[in-house]
Design a protein around this motif. Structure first.
Motif, PDB file in Angstrom:
ATOM      1  N   VAL A 175      50.663  -9.725   4.251  1.00 50.31           N
ATOM      2  CA  VAL A 175      50.239  -8.850   5.151  1.00 50.31           C
ATOM      3  C   VAL A 175      50.084  -9.575   6.423  1.00 50.31           C
ATOM      4  N   SER A 176      50.492  -8.572   7.527  1.00 53.89           N
ATOM      5  CA  SER A 176      50.295  -9.210   8.820  1.00 53.89           C
ATOM      6  C   SER A 176      48.836  -9.202   9.417  1.00 53.89           C
ATOM      7  N   PRO A 177      48.415 -10.105  10.522  1.00 54.56           N
ATOM      8  CA  PRO A 177      47.230  -9.996  11.063  1.00 54.56           C
ATOM      9  C   PRO A 177      47.059  -8.586  11.563  1.00 54.56           C
ATOM     10  N   GLN A 178      45.805  -8.060  11.714  1.00 54.06           N
ATOM     11  CA  GLN A 178      45.461  -6.772  12.261  1.00 54.06           C
ATOM     12  C   GLN A 178      44.032  -6.940  13.178  1.00 54.06           C
ATOM     13  N   GLY A 179      43.943  -5.889  13.872  1.00 46.52           N
ATOM     14  CA  GLY A 179      42.649  -6.228  14.959  1.00 46.52           C
ATOM     15  C   GLY A 179      41.401  -5.514  14.172  1.00 46.52           C
ATOM     16  N   VAL A 180      41.248  -5.432  13.230  1.00 46.21           N
ATOM     17  CA  VAL A 180      40.237  -4.747  12.314  1.00 46.21           C
ATOM     18  C   VAL A 180      39.613  -5.941  11.170  1.00 46.21           C
ATOM     19  N   ASN A 181      38.338  -5.761  11.018  1.00 48.72           N
ATOM     20  CA  ASN A 181      37.652  -6.404   9.778  1.00 48.72           C
ATOM     21  C   ASN A 181      38.495  -7.497   9.207  1.00 48.72           C
ATOM     22  N   LEU A 182      39.111  -7.432   7.915  1.00 52.73           N
ATOM     23  CA  LEU A 182      39.624  -8.473   7.004  1.00 52.73           C
ATOM     24  C   LEU A 182      40.939  -9.007   7.742  1.00 52.73           C
ATOM     25  N   GLY A 183      41.320  -8.349   8.827  1.00 52.28           N
ATOM     26  CA  GLY A 183      42.852  -8.660   9.411  1.00 52.28           C
ATOM     27  C   GLY A 183      42.688  -9.460  10.541  1.00 52.28           C
TER      28      GLY A 183
END
Length: 247
Positions: A175-183
Motif C-alpha cells: 500500500v502507499s503512504p497515507q497521512g493517518v496513523n499506520l500510513g
C-alpha cells in the motif's frame, strides 16, 4: 499452505542476505554472451522505461514494515503506466516488485472488490515522498499534476527487507503512504533517502502545495483506512484440470 504474511520461509539451507542471491560469480564467457545479446537484440520493452521514481511502500498485512522503492516507469498510454520496482538504483539492484498505475477514469470502472486492492497516490505526492531523482522540480511538477489523480496496484514478489536471499513464499500486496496513523512513513527512512539524493521532502511538500488536490478519492482504495484490515495471499493445493476443452 503458505501465506504472504508468513515469516520468511525456510530457503533450504540458503543463508539470508541483503546483498546478492546465492550463486557463482559470472564467468568471462557468460559476460561475452550477455554483451552479444545486448548488441544484437532490441530489448524494446526495457528501452520504453522513461522515468525513475523513488518513493516508499508499506506491506498491507504489516504496515510497520516500510521500504524505499525505485520504480522504473513505462507509460503505455495517458491512462496506464507499468513499473518494474527495484530495492535500489544501483547496478546490482534486486527486482522485487511490480506496480500498475491507472487514471481515476479507469479506476472508477473497476469492479468494487478489485478496487479494494488498489491505493491512491495523492498524499504520497503532496507530502514530497514521490520524487524523480535528478529531475528539476518544475519538470516534476508537470507530471505530478496528473499523477495525484491516479491509483496503483503493487505486488511484492521478493521480500529483501526481511533478508530473503531469493524470492520466497507468496507475493504480498503493498500500500502507499497515507497521512493517518499506520500510513505515515518513518522519519528516519525519509531522511536516509533525502540525504542520499540531496533533497528536502519537507521543502517539496511546501512547493507541491500548488498541485491541485483531487476532487474526490474513491474510499474503496486504501480500504484499510475504513476497515482496519489488510490483505494476504494464501497458497494451497488445488485439483489440476487434466483435460483441456475441445476447440
Amino acid at each position: 499452505m503458505m501465506a504472504s504474511s508468513d515469516k520468511r520461509p525456510a530457503p533450504g539451507g540458503v543463508a539470508p542476505t541483503s546483498e546478492q542471491p546465492p550463486g557463482q560469480a559470472m564467468s568471462m564467457s557468460q559476460h561475452v554472451i550477455d554483451k552479444g545479446g545486448q548488441m544484437l537484440q532490441s530489448l524494446k520493452p526495457i528501452k520504453q522505461m522513461q522515468q525513475h521514481v523513488c518513493t516508499f511502500a508499506l506491506y498491507s498485512h504489516d504496515m510497520s514494515r516500510q521500504i524505499e522503492t525505485h520504480n522504473y516507469v513505462t507509460r503505455i498510454n495517458q491512462d496506464f503506466l507499468q513499473c518494474a520496482v527495484y530495492d535500489s538504483d544501483g547496478p546490482n539492484a534486486h527486482l522485487i516488485r511490480v506496480e500498475y498505475i491507472v487514471s481515476d477514469r479507469i479506476f472508477e470502472d473497476l469492479p468494487v472488490e478489485e478496487q479494494k486492492l488498489w491505493h491512491s497516490h495523492a498524499y504520497e505526492i503532496k507530502a514530497g515522498l514521490w520524487v524523480n531523482p535528478g529531475v528539476p522540480e518544475m519538470v516534476q511538477k508537470t507530471e505530478l499534476n496528473n499523477l495525484t489523480r491516479t491509483y496503483g496496484k503493487f505486488w511484492c514478489t521478493w521480500q529483501t527487507d526481511r533478508g530473503d536471499p531469493l524470492p520466497l513464499g507468496a507475493p504480498a500486496l503493498m500500500v502507499s503512504p497515507q497521512g493517518v496513523n499506520l500510513g505515515m512513513v518513518k522519519p528516519d527512512l525519509v531522511k536516509k533517502r533525502d540525504d542520499k539524493y540531496g533533497i528536502d521532502s519537507g521543502r517539496l511538500k511546501v512547493s507541491w502545495m500548488e498541485i491541485p488536490e483531487p476532487e474526490w478519492i474513491n474510499p474503496r482504495a486504501d480500504c484499510w483506512k475504513q476497515t482496519g484490515k489488510g490483505f494476504a495471499i494464501d497458497i494451497e493445493p488445488t485439483t489440476m484440470k487434466r483435460m483441456a476443452p475441445f476447440p
